[in-house]
Design a protein around this motif. Sequence first.
Motif, mmCIF file in Angstrom:
data_model
loop_
_atom_site.group_PDB
_atom_site.id
_atom_site.type_symbol
_atom_site.label_atom_id
_atom_site.label_comp_id
_atom_site.label_asym_id
_atom_site.label_seq_id
_atom_site.Cartn_x
_atom_site.Cartn_y
_atom_site.Cartn_z
ATOM 1 N N GLU A 600 72.748 72.989 71.888
ATOM 2 C CA GLU A 600 73.074 74.367 72.164
ATOM 3 C C GLU A 600 74.281 74.544 70.982
ATOM 4 O O GLU A 600 75.686 73.464 71.738
ATOM 5 C CB GLU A 600 73.620 74.529 73.294
ATOM 6 C CG GLU A 600 72.193 74.751 74.101
ATOM 7 C CD GLU A 600 72.213 75.682 75.762
ATOM 8 O OE1 GLU A 600 73.746 75.623 76.253
ATOM 9 O OE2 GLU A 600 71.605 75.382 76.614
ATOM 10 N N ASN A 603 77.288 78.429 67.206
ATOM 11 C CA ASN A 603 76.130 79.198 66.913
ATOM 12 C C ASN A 603 75.409 78.956 67.074
ATOM 13 O O ASN A 603 74.276 78.347 66.837
ATOM 14 C CB ASN A 603 76.256 79.159 64.982
ATOM 15 C CG ASN A 603 75.597 80.321 64.709
ATOM 16 O OD1 ASN A 603 75.102 81.071 65.121
ATOM 17 N ND2 ASN A 603 76.392 80.632 63.002
ATOM 18 N N THR A 604 74.445 80.678 67.729
ATOM 19 C CA THR A 604 73.455 79.808 68.485
ATOM 20 C C THR A 604 71.706 79.109 67.413
ATOM 21 O O THR A 604 70.441 79.349 68.087
ATOM 22 C CB THR A 604 72.452 80.976 69.443
ATOM 23 O OG1 THR A 604 72.604 82.203 69.272
ATOM 24 C CG2 THR A 604 73.104 81.142 70.758
ATOM 25 N N GLN A 605 72.180 79.940 66.364
ATOM 26 C CA GLN A 605 70.813 80.058 64.990
ATOM 27 C C GLN A 605 70.628 78.274 64.771
ATOM 28 O O GLN A 605 69.814 78.166 64.018
ATOM 29 C CB GLN A 605 71.490 80.832 63.540
ATOM 30 C CG GLN A 605 71.413 82.319 64.290
ATOM 31 C CD GLN A 605 71.610 83.028 63.271
ATOM 32 O OE1 GLN A 605 71.453 82.759 61.834
ATOM 33 N NE2 GLN A 605 72.608 83.682 62.813
ATOM 34 N N ASN A 607 70.396 75.926 67.365
ATOM 35 C CA ASN A 607 70.527 75.189 68.315
ATOM 36 C C ASN A 607 69.045 74.329 67.944
ATOM 37 O O ASN A 607 68.176 74.186 67.590
ATOM 38 C CB ASN A 607 69.761 76.130 69.614
ATOM 39 C CG ASN A 607 70.877 76.963 69.984
ATOM 40 O OD1 ASN A 607 72.433 76.294 69.645
ATOM 41 N ND2 ASN A 607 70.702 77.942 71.011
ATOM 42 N N ASP A 642 75.783 68.834 74.286
ATOM 43 C CA ASP A 642 75.676 70.246 74.057
ATOM 44 C C ASP A 642 77.627 70.424 73.588
ATOM 45 O O ASP A 642 77.703 70.723 73.633
ATOM 46 C CB ASP A 642 75.517 71.299 75.555
ATOM 47 C CG ASP A 642 73.701 71.508 75.222
ATOM 48 O OD1 ASP A 642 73.596 70.892 73.963
ATOM 49 O OD2 ASP A 642 73.267 71.198 75.685
ATOM 50 N N HIS A 687 78.946 70.311 68.477
ATOM 51 C CA HIS A 687 79.009 71.381 69.077
ATOM 52 C C HIS A 687 79.887 72.535 68.215
ATOM 53 O O HIS A 687 79.262 74.106 67.967
ATOM 54 C CB HIS A 687 79.033 71.763 70.231
ATOM 55 C CG HIS A 687 79.011 73.157 71.242
ATOM 56 N ND1 HIS A 687 77.939 73.419 71.631
ATOM 57 C CD2 HIS A 687 80.287 73.910 71.792
ATOM 58 C CE1 HIS A 687 79.184 74.524 71.866
ATOM 59 N NE2 HIS A 687 79.299 74.609 72.246
#
Length: 874
Positions: A600, A603-605, A607, A642, A687
């Motif tokens: 994670e 920026n979740t893009q 992941n 994470d 992260h």
Amino acid sequence: ASGGLDGNFKIWDSATGKNLKTIAGQVIESVAFSPDGRTVAAGGLNGSIKVWDLITGKELSKLPGHRSSVWSLCFSPDGRRILSGGGDAVIKQWDTNTGDEITSLSGGSDAVNRISISSDGKLIALAGWNDNSIALWDSERAGVRRLKGHTETVNLLTFSPDGKTIASGDDGRVKIWDADTGTLKKTVVVESTALAFSPDGKTIALGMAESYKPIQLLDVDSGKVMRRWPTEQNRLRTITFSPDEKQILSGDNEGRLKLWAVDSGKELLSLYGVASGVGVSTVAFSADGKTFAAKYDGGQSRLWDPTTGVELAAFAEDNASVMSKLYSKVPALYQNSRTEPIASNGKIKVVQQYVGSVDLLEVPTGRLLASLISMNDNGWLVVTPDGYFDGSPKAFRKLIWRMDNNTFNWVPVEAFFKEYFRPGLLQELMSGQKIEPPKVDISKIDIRRPGVKITVIDAQTVKDNGYGQQAVLERTISNREIEVVVEVTDDNSSKRLPDHNDTSGAKDLRLFRNGLFIKKWNGSVFDKAAGCEELAAKPLAPRKAVCRAKIAMTAGDTELTAYAFNSQNVKSNDVTVHIKGSDGLKRKGMAYVLAVGVNEYSNTQYNLTYAVADAKDFSGEFKRQQEKLANYEHIEVIALNDKDATKANILKALAEISAKVKPEDGLTIYFAGHGTAQQNRFYLIPHDLGYAGIRTQLDGAGLKNILAHSISDEELESAVEGIDAGQMLLVIDACNSGQALEAEEKRRGPMNSKGLAQLAYEKGMYILTAAQSYQAAKEAAKLGHGFLTYALVEEGLKTNAADREPKDGQVFLREWLDFATERVPQMQQDEIKKRQLVQEKPGAAVRLNDYNLQRPRVFYRRETEPHPFVVARP
């Protein structure tokens, strides 16, 4: 070098007896070589001293000043001074660079008969023909003390190897003096005409003045006779110990040589070199003890094999012809040698020339491509006629450069190491690769090198055996933390070219324990930023600095090594000191595992799916296997996953580990997440990657921000440089991670280059990356892992697949990493064959699509450890 009444000065090759040069000069009374063998000084009957360049024969300087014959000459150990004494009862000290007289000391009305200089060059002992005293001169302060006690003319005078003791002899007594205080320690009543210290300085061998009297061994401390044995020699004139102290060589007035066993007094050899009655004036062993030389009255000399008594070479002062070439009478050296091919691949023929030496010849021309040489300590070398070489570090230390095929024109291997060291040389030759001759002009390289000495360890002064020499610290160390003091001396001798700096410079000093890097002083050691202290120096004297380091000590035998570089990155000699830690320092190590996994991202893009699982499974199984092996007292896992896997937290964890890790400990660093290669640098992306925009719209500014928030290979290098762990492993399961092993300097060795892989070479650290610098590191849903971690953990630790040849039920670290590098592309290839085979038409060959198979990279030293690390016993 030899000179005589004919006024000719001659230089000889000691191996063959060949006359290399004849220099018309003056009637010669005394000669001396400089320590580096490049220059020679000769004292004349007319009182002048001339200094010649041995390579060119050019006269470098003429030193006038003595009013009569110069009877004694010697260079100081650093080669910067010449000491002379003669019939005018004056001792003079000269600067070899300028030819200027530094100091002059009158010996009174008596001529200087004997000169001896201490190993550190600070003390000079003088004896005269008529004055029965010894003048002890401190060459730095020019102070003089008189050692009085002899009642007859002093005809024997020498310092012990450590410079702390002086032995002197007259016709009836031998006296032992304390060199520091000038105090007389012992007097032995004996008529001696030959005297020599043992290499350890604890024993003196005496040859008697009268015929057929025994050789005696004196204990230096007590002055008592330890051993004696009879000899049939007629008035001994010269005597010496072998380098290993096991043998004594003596020569007498009738020309007879005898070799004796020190422990038993047994006669090992007895021989004449010249006609009976021609006396032996000097005997000496070679540094390796494999030959000895004898010089006879009249100037003739002989070289001998001490094992067989076979004459190896002979030459005369007045005859330059070779009377017996070296080894021509030693058939034992040629036993088991052969010149027929022992292997050939059709392009290269392998021919064994001598035992331990193999040549590679080009087919069909017979041109020599390279020579392979094996050493008796498992060292090895590959050398080409052009000068390229590869080999083991032990062998590097035994190499020199010989210039123009001239015995006396040589420089240390470090001088051109950067230009000619070529790792992988043998593989290149065997694969048929054409190797172009070097294009570098070595005449323009400044090969003046700084001097490095380890002077103090744990408040103990290290016995000074000279620059580049190995020394032993006698007292066992019991402190866990010790201070090591390293002294670095600039070389301010004359520069070779106008564009060279005024001095050699001295920078980037490194300290190693048992071959592994533990401390570096960055930059010039004369710059305060390096953390060293420059010492006050006299005018025109070279600059000196001392550098101090606190290091951890372990139980048992330990080797400390230091070296530095000059301003052109030419390496100095290694200086090595052997020390020993007490048994009380024994401790069982700890194992630390820093496992970082990022699924994670802020920026979740960005992941990922399996990075955290990879980190947990890797650290968990590694810990389980190590606990089963019980190699360590405790295994501590530091997990950062994470949102905890920020740049600050990762670097903080490394700093905390560095503060507590000990040499007996092990450290494994594992990272699974994103990585990128940009402009020849590699970056671990944590992260907090620093970019919140759309991934597909990443622009230059966004990339720059990501890189600023990431951990570069340079930052990683700085973070692990100070970690003093005995075993280190770095695994990077990330895209483009192979870039971490790249650097401007592709070679790995004792060179002054930067980069994570170079640091890994120096620290003995293992590095495994998931992919090449241009490749992605792939995950597989079917595996639930990235390919690299699956190969390492599920197959490499949980099965015996990584137990290679020989299969012994255990997996060593090298086996484990080699298995993973081979297994990852195999796994992907197997998947491709199952899913992506395309048959173009019946009966046609099946073509495999190019999927750019992920290929991990591994780095470790070629030299194996004495005790290889066991990862698992599956």
